[in-house]
Design an enzyme around this catalytic site. Sequence first.
Site, PDB file in Angstrom:
ATOM      1  N   HIS A 176       8.182   7.983   4.836  1.00 17.27           N
ATOM      2  CA  HIS A 176       6.726   7.760   4.891  1.00 17.27           C
ATOM      3  C   HIS A 176       5.969   8.868   4.146  1.00 17.27           C
ATOM      4  O   HIS A 176       5.645   9.914   4.710  1.00 17.27           O
ATOM      5  CB  HIS A 176       6.283   7.709   6.357  1.00 17.27           C
ATOM      6  CG  HIS A 176       4.898   7.207   6.561  1.00 17.27           C
ATOM      7  ND1 HIS A 176       4.525   6.428   7.630  1.00 17.27           N
ATOM      8  CD2 HIS A 176       3.769   7.361   5.824  1.00 17.27           C
ATOM      9  CE1 HIS A 176       3.236   6.142   7.548  1.00 17.27           C
ATOM     10  NE2 HIS A 176       2.757   6.699   6.458  1.00 17.27           N
ATOM     11  N   ASP A 193       4.562  11.333   6.975  1.00 19.61           N
ATOM     12  CA  ASP A 193       3.242  10.774   6.637  1.00 19.61           C
ATOM     13  C   ASP A 193       2.496  11.753   5.726  1.00 19.61           C
ATOM     14  O   ASP A 193       1.279  11.965   5.873  1.00 19.61           O
ATOM     15  CB  ASP A 193       2.420  10.435   7.884  1.00 19.61           C
ATOM     16  CG  ASP A 193       1.209   9.553   7.561  1.00 19.61           C
ATOM     17  OD1 ASP A 193       1.099   9.081   6.412  1.00 19.61           O
ATOM     18  OD2 ASP A 193       0.373   9.339   8.463  1.00 19.61           O
TER      19      ASP A 193
HETATM   20  O1  DOR Z   1      -3.792  10.271   8.219  1.00 21.04           O
HETATM   21  C1  DOR Z   1      -3.473   9.322   7.500  1.00 21.04           C
HETATM   22  N1  DOR Z   1      -3.574   9.389   6.163  1.00 21.04           N
HETATM   23  N2  DOR Z   1      -3.056   8.197   8.081  1.00 21.04           N
HETATM   24  C2  DOR Z   1      -2.848   7.070   7.392  1.00 21.04           C
HETATM   25  O2  DOR Z   1      -2.487   6.087   7.974  1.00 21.04           O
HETATM   26  C3  DOR Z   1      -3.124   7.039   5.933  1.00 21.04           C
HETATM   27  C4  DOR Z   1      -3.034   8.375   5.343  1.00 21.04           C
HETATM   28  C5  DOR Z   1      -3.604   8.447   3.945  1.00 21.04           C
HETATM   29  O3  DOR Z   1      -3.311   7.596   3.115  1.00 21.04           O
HETATM   30  O4  DOR Z   1      -4.319   9.430   3.667  1.00 21.04           O
HETATM   31 ZN    ZN Z   2       0.808   6.927   6.069  1.00 26.37          ZN
END
Ligand code: DOR
Ligand code: ZN
Length: 431
Positions: free
Chosen positions: A60, A304
Amino acid sequence: MELLIKNGRILDPSTNLDFIGDIYIKNGIIEEIGQDLQYSAEKLIDAKGLWVTPGLIDVHVHLREPGQEYKEDIESGSRSAAKGGFTTICCMPNTKPVVDNEVVVEYINMKAKKAGLVNVLPIGAITKGQEGEILANIGKMAEAGICAISEDGKSVLDANLLRKAMQYASMFDLPILSHCEEPSLATGFMNAGEMSALLGMKEIYPESEEIIVARDIILANNAKAKLHLCHLSTKGSIQLLKEAKLRGEIVTAEVTPHHFTLTEEAVEGYDTNTKVNPPLRTRIDVEAIKCGLRDGIVDIIATDHAPHHIDEKNCEYEVAANGIVGLETSVSLTITELVNKGYLTPIGLVEKMSTNPARMLGIDKGTLEIGKIADITIINPSIEYVVNGQEFESKSKNTPFNGMKLQGKAMYTIVGGQVIMEDGKIRGEIQ
Ligand code: DOR
Ligand code: ZN
């Protein structure tokens, strides 16, 4: 090119290895693993005191290319991954334009090859433009080589459309990476709790995530789809996951280092680097996540990695962008918060950061088996350092971990038998 790694602690859950030994690599392939291997290789790595693991995989990551190269691009993101010890990363489709057709997939593949560092596996969107109305061309993107589909950044709210996408995905044997967020319960900027009351900030309720976790588990079970739940952040979500697994359903889940390290209390100083979606939760949620990892309920640690420009963070909390740069602190946070505190063994770390990600994606990686491509990470588990975001390879520096003292760091990243990172230096800079 021959490479000999000597006297490392070889850790591989896929082949049940945990011993002090050597690995010999020839032409990018793992040739031999054992003790006292005698080869005269072009490069010798002394791994005494270090962990030698299958290359770490982050399922991710946001690479921002095409369209938002001022935050990150495929090359800088690849460098950031290499620095963090990752040999394979999966990039989310919420780029500009969205990855919703084979042309964008091919573009990413081309740029990743040009960067020539880590393996970059594109993820396709579920709907065209991530608008939630018409399915993206999943078949064509599958042919072009996507590893999964996801609407990350939001949920597909039309349950029937998602049901159809799941049926498609299972035809192509693609996992669905689900971002779980019911928007009417997520109109705020931080977790709904004591801290939001104290700060007078509009809330994001835990139910926002849990409702969609429950819905997607039900839909995937009926569609016989491979569901993977992204960045779970609440105790209730972990409970729903546990129940689905007890029923024998095919579902996996990831949690992020920031969700197992920080609580909503970190928001107190209004540091916008703590603004993330899903938001940082309570102490009880953090403990549930850590126990979920320990007990085998949570399968994967994923970052993430969400780089943002300083101008998108240097503003009021309410308007700041969501996200945290993750690739370069992930191993250190996992060692500091989970291994050192008894939630994961070293083998457990490898399982969550390499073996299980490879299994979820259905790729032939995450192993040190003889004859496989030599994607390897070498970690120093005892080195201590203080995080400084300004030193990141990523173009963006948005980390809430600045100034935090951490233990453990990737020392070498090896992709296809080539050393692409050594002691923080990226290929080209290595002597
Ligand atoms: O904190 C986040 N940033 N959560 C997400 O789901 C998307 C991501 C982003 O693309 O910046
Ligand atoms: Zn994400």
